[in-house]
Design a protein around this motif. Sequence first.
Motif, PDB file in Angstrom:
ATOM      1  N   ARG A  25      -7.400   5.923 -36.438  1.00 23.81           N
ATOM      2  CA  ARG A  25      -7.368   5.461 -35.045  1.00 23.81           C
ATOM      3  C   ARG A  25      -8.674   5.777 -34.324  1.00 23.81           C
ATOM      4  NH1 ARG A  25      -3.009   7.363 -31.456  1.00 23.81           N
ATOM      5  NH2 ARG A  25      -3.391   9.415 -32.369  1.00 23.81           N
ATOM      6  N   ILE A  26      -9.230   6.968 -34.577  1.00 22.57           N
ATOM      7  CA  ILE A  26     -10.503   7.329 -33.961  1.00 22.57           C
ATOM      8  C   ILE A  26     -11.606   6.395 -34.431  1.00 22.57           C
ATOM      9  CG2 ILE A  26     -12.279   9.134 -33.861  1.00 22.57           C
ATOM     10  CD1 ILE A  26      -9.929  11.179 -34.069  1.00 22.57           C
ATOM     11  N   ALA A  27     -11.639   6.114 -35.747  1.00 22.37           N
ATOM     12  CA  ALA A  27     -12.658   5.226 -36.298  1.00 22.37           C
ATOM     13  C   ALA A  27     -12.538   3.819 -35.728  1.00 22.37           C
ATOM     14  CB  ALA A  27     -12.554   5.206 -37.823  1.00 22.37           C
ATOM     15  N   GLU A  28     -11.315   3.322 -35.600  1.00 22.86           N
ATOM     16  CA  GLU A  28     -11.127   1.972 -35.074  1.00 22.86           C
ATOM     17  C   GLU A  28     -11.525   1.894 -33.602  1.00 22.86           C
ATOM     18  OE1 GLU A  28      -7.065   1.145 -35.998  1.00 22.86           O
ATOM     19  OE2 GLU A  28      -7.496   0.591 -38.092  1.00 22.86           O
ATOM     20  N   SER A  29     -11.226   2.937 -32.841  1.00 24.29           N
ATOM     21  CA  SER A  29     -11.649   2.957 -31.434  1.00 24.29           C
ATOM     22  C   SER A  29     -13.171   3.013 -31.327  1.00 24.29           C
ATOM     23  CB  SER A  29     -11.023   4.157 -30.715  1.00 24.29           C
ATOM     24  OG  SER A  29     -11.436   4.213 -29.364  1.00 24.29           O
ATOM     25  N   ALA A  30     -13.808   3.787 -32.218  1.00 21.40           N
ATOM     26  CA  ALA A  30     -15.266   3.899 -32.202  1.00 21.40           C
ATOM     27  C   ALA A  30     -15.944   2.582 -32.546  1.00 21.40           C
ATOM     28  CB  ALA A  30     -15.717   4.989 -33.171  1.00 21.40           C
ATOM     29  N   ALA A  31     -15.244   1.723 -33.275  1.00 18.94           N
ATOM     30  CA  ALA A  31     -15.812   0.425 -33.656  1.00 18.94           C
ATOM     31  C   ALA A  31     -15.482  -0.673 -32.649  1.00 18.94           C
ATOM     32  CB  ALA A  31     -15.300   0.027 -35.036  1.00 18.94           C
ATOM     33  N   ALA A  32     -14.664  -0.365 -31.629  1.00 26.63           N
ATOM     34  CA  ALA A  32     -14.199  -1.387 -30.685  1.00 26.63           C
ATOM     35  C   ALA A  32     -15.128  -1.451 -29.475  1.00 26.63           C
ATOM     36  CB  ALA A  32     -12.769  -1.075 -30.237  1.00 26.63           C
ATOM     37  N   ASP A  33     -15.802  -2.589 -29.309  1.00 28.54           N
ATOM     38  CA  ASP A  33     -16.700  -2.769 -28.170  1.00 28.54           C
ATOM     39  C   ASP A  33     -15.993  -3.354 -26.951  1.00 28.54           C
ATOM     40  OD1 ASP A  33     -18.889  -1.726 -29.458  1.00 28.54           O
ATOM     41  OD2 ASP A  33     -19.591  -3.667 -30.198  1.00 28.54           O
TER      42      ASP A  33
END
Length: 486
Positions: A25-33
């Motif tokens: 979840r952290i990784a996906e949020s970090a990739a979400a612009d």
Amino acid sequence: MTQAIMSRKHPAVPPDSLDAPDLRRIAESAAADSGQLSLGDVHNWFEERRKAIRMDVRRISFAELQRWGFHPVTGNLAHDSGRFFTIEGLRARSEGPDPVSWSQPIMHQPEVGFLGILVKEFDGVLHCLMQAKAEPGNGEGLQLSPTVQATRSNYTGVHEGSAVRYLEYFTDPGKGRPLVDVLQSEHGSWFFRKRNRNLVVEAVGDVPEHEDYRWLTLGQVRRLLGVPDLVNMDTRTVLACLPVAPPDGAGAGVAADGSRGAAAAALTASLSAQAPAAHTLPELLRWFNGLRARSEVAAQLVPLTAVDGWVRDADEIRHTSGRHFAIVAVSVEAGNREVKGWTQPLLSPRGTGVVAFLAKRIDGVLHVLARAHPEPGYVDLIELAPTVECVPDDHAHLPPEQRPRFLDQVLAARPEQILYDAVQSEEGGRFYRALSRYLVVETDEDPVVPDDYRWMTVAQVVTLLQHSNYCNIQARSLIACLQSVW
């Protein structure tokens, strides 16, 4: 003594402390612009708040300070409540082949504050509740700040102002689930043994809205870290403590010439816990703890009147050379703070600092050159620091061989070597217009590395950030900035 680089195919760090779903979840949020807002919406909101949030700051004399005064015997500058912080003296010495001793003023605040970011899922993506907040020492006024940024004196009401908004999510276990909770140091040359709790807490239940706060994805905050003097120091230190790795197949950052290339891929690999590293984490800990055990640095508080080489004028405490920093006083009027007006001392550096990691690709993985750096204000006296951490003006009078190691190499970097370059401010609640140029410079050389330096992957640094007293505030800020470019 120098260090040879011996890259081996072993994992950079041990298994992560957070479980796999949280890391995903952290990784996906970090990739979400994009998220609840677009980046354009975020900029528009921030500009609206900049116009709405008023803070007027002016320099004043010490005599104009209200409820602050100098002790008649020690000379220490303190608040009449006995809280907040004091300006005291510090005497330090370092033994060894080239012993040195000095004294200086230093801030003493023996209380632990909260630096907290509240997170919550929207449409399956974690968002961070970020605050538009002004501090009296900020050069540009408003900055993107954590959800909560409060000292014990603030949240216990010593300032006689309104309550700290959203604090209950960080103090009531029933209102949130912790993802990060770690004590971290403040500036070791300006604060004496000051630490704050760095927290990331996932909210349970609905969170009330407020016009000074907006929900942003980690990816949006990462992008904003590329804007000079926008994301404040407290946000950077909390973000650095959150393990972030790009999700499988994620793109890497943009190189200096606008292309995506080997350097970006090397940075992406460096964020992975499974990447090969020049040294194992146990080897790094053995090296670091060995230096700590052999350290001959000592520091103690003394009365401010016992500090040598510093003078007090009507409106500042300064070094006789004109270098280093000064203690000044300001008057503040604020429209949206817990207290609408106050006066206080601030520490004002003399010149813009340089905070830089030298970086190198080893077996295709980007490594940063970290230094085991002593500072008199650290609890354990030595913490990991960037390769370069100084104010160049303080060393301009010295011959090249006496200037800080690697400083000239960093400043002479070619544009294509620079992975990150932005001027950022230090904490505006205690420091007056304290600016540093934050840099990550890639070298294609094989520099001689002294024994107090080691090559580390970004993932190894982030792993140590899950624990207290390993990495200093400048290293944490720079790690957060570096994560903004993959």
